[in-house]
Design a protein around this motif. Structure first.
Motif, PDB file in Angstrom:
ATOM      1  N   VAL A  47      16.876  24.412   9.181  1.00 27.00           N
ATOM      2  CA  VAL A  47      18.155  23.750   9.417  1.00 27.00           C
ATOM      3  C   VAL A  47      18.122  22.429   8.641  1.00 27.00           C
ATOM      4  CG1 VAL A  47      19.759  22.786  11.093  1.00 27.00           C
ATOM      5  CG2 VAL A  47      18.380  24.801  11.696  1.00 27.00           C
ATOM      6  N   ALA A  56      19.408  21.510  16.246  1.00 22.58           N
ATOM      7  CA  ALA A  56      18.525  22.255  15.341  1.00 22.58           C
ATOM      8  C   ALA A  56      17.344  22.891  16.074  1.00 22.58           C
ATOM      9  CB  ALA A  56      18.029  21.337  14.228  1.00 22.58           C
ATOM     10  N   GLU A  97      23.993  30.499  11.705  1.00 21.37           N
ATOM     11  CA  GLU A  97      25.285  29.944  11.318  1.00 21.37           C
ATOM     12  C   GLU A  97      26.248  29.923  12.509  1.00 21.37           C
ATOM     13  OE1 GLU A  97      26.514  32.247   7.958  1.00 21.37           O
ATOM     14  OE2 GLU A  97      25.222  31.149   6.559  1.00 21.37           O
ATOM     15  N   LEU A 148      25.233  26.984  14.652  1.00 22.72           N
ATOM     16  CA  LEU A 148      25.658  25.730  14.034  1.00 22.72           C
ATOM     17  C   LEU A 148      27.143  25.475  14.275  1.00 22.72           C
ATOM     18  CD1 LEU A 148      23.928  25.477  10.525  1.00 22.72           C
ATOM     19  CD2 LEU A 148      23.572  24.007  12.515  1.00 22.72           C
TER      20      LEU A 148
END
Length: 344
Positions: free
Chosen positions: A110, A282, A273, A276
């Motif tokens: 990340v 992270a 993804e 995120l």
């Protein structure tokens, strides 16, 4: 995070080496010899790579290394001496991803402004046998790096005395023309003083295999997502939203790259993804196991790529000195802390 940690994963040996590059390699070899003779040379991966010994590209690879980085050649010679293995075999093993697309190296990173967070995924046969090298090479910047027995430093996560931080993800590029071995290139980057210089080193040499690098500098806001292959060196600056990278090429400039994308890599990329997009931190992403078949945190003996997470690194670059921690996979608290290269 899961606190039920397999005790094998808690042990990261402290490895210290200093002096001329041959001496550094010899010290690494002596440290890693037991694990290499017990596990590596008996593994299917070793057999697959040794079967490449007659590939016609190898003499050109060695000539390129000798011309550009004779000091890395010296490290490899010392490594072979310390391992008590033939130098030709040690060279092949340290060119494994250039010669064989399915070499057992994975990883997930990340990248965020001022921070790199990384799962180091590799051969589970090395659980409990890996190390954190604290190196003082003559005539080059000191550095600290995660190391595998039998391998050069520089293809995992590392921080050097110039405040340069690096993470490395495997890209399983298919067979390419002869070029510089990718692990030699990333070893050379540990002597760079900035991310910009590191990219320039990659651009200056013909490349055979492919890697993704997360690069960052203490005190600088942006980090760099770099993919290099035979065709090109592509760079994405991470100055806003974080970026996740599993171990296959995703940059637009690399879309024509012939590569193997395993189910694990594809699933980790998609799941990461998605997390995120939900603003998941992270370290929580790197310990995610929601996708039971292909989790981001990989600890199954039945892993489809035959890889496991061996350590997690979290590198804070927001201040003038890199502050970083190394966790056993899935742990809630770090097992090793550093401020720059000083162990806390």
């Amino acid at each position: 995070m899961n606190d039920a940690i397999d005790s094998r994963f808690l042990e990261l040996h402290r490895v210290q080496a200093r002096g001329a590059h041959r001496d550094l390699g010899r010290a690494l070899g002596r440290w890693g010899a037991e694990a290499c003779h017990r596990h590596l040379v008996r593994s299917d991966a070793w057999a697959q790579v040794m079967a490449c010994r007659d590939r016609p590209e190898i003499p050109a690879m060695r000539a390129l290394l000798h011309a550009a980085f004779p000091w890395i050649e010296e490290e490899l010679a010392g490594l072979a001496e310390g391992l008590e293995l033939p130098p030709d075999e040690v060279f092949l093993w340290n060119s494994r991803g250039d010669l064989w697309a399915l070499a057992p190296d994975g990883c997930t990173t990340v990248l965020a402004p001022r921070r790199l967070s990384h799962n180091e995924d590799g051969d589970p046969g090395f659980a409990g046998a890996c190390g954190l090298l604290e190196a003082q090479p003559a005539g080059a910047p000191d550095f600290a790096a995660f190391v595998y027995p039998g391998s050069l430093p520089g293809h995992t996560f590392a921080v050097n005395a110039s405040g340069l931080a690096m993470t490395v993800n495997n890209i399983r590029a298919r067979r390419a023309e002869a070029g510089m071995p990718r692990m030699a290139l990333t070893r050379a980057l540990l002597a760079a003083v900035s991310a910009r210089e590191a990219v320039s080193i990659l651009q200056a040499h013909p490349r055979m295999g492919a890697f993704h690098l997360g690069l960052g500098q203490a005190g600088q806001a942006q980090t760099w997502s770099v993919e290099f292959s035979r065709a090109t060196v592509s760079v994405r600056l991470v100055a806003g939203a974080p970026l996740l990278h599993a171990n296959h090429a995703i940059h637009e400039a690399q879309k024509a790259l012939p590569q193997v994308i395993t189910a694990s890599s594809a699933h980790r990329q998609a799941r990461g993804e998605a997390l995120l997009a939900q603003d998941v931190p992270a370290l929580a992403i790197l310990t995610d196991t929601e996708d039971a078949a292909e989790p981001i945190l990989r600890r199954s003996p039945a892993d489809t790529d035959q890889e496991n997470t061996l350590a997690t690194a979290d590198i804070d670059l927001s201040g003038p000195i890199a502050r970083w921690a190394v966790y056993a996979p899935g742990a809630t608290a770090p097992h090793h802390r550093f401020e720059g290269l000083r162990r806390l």
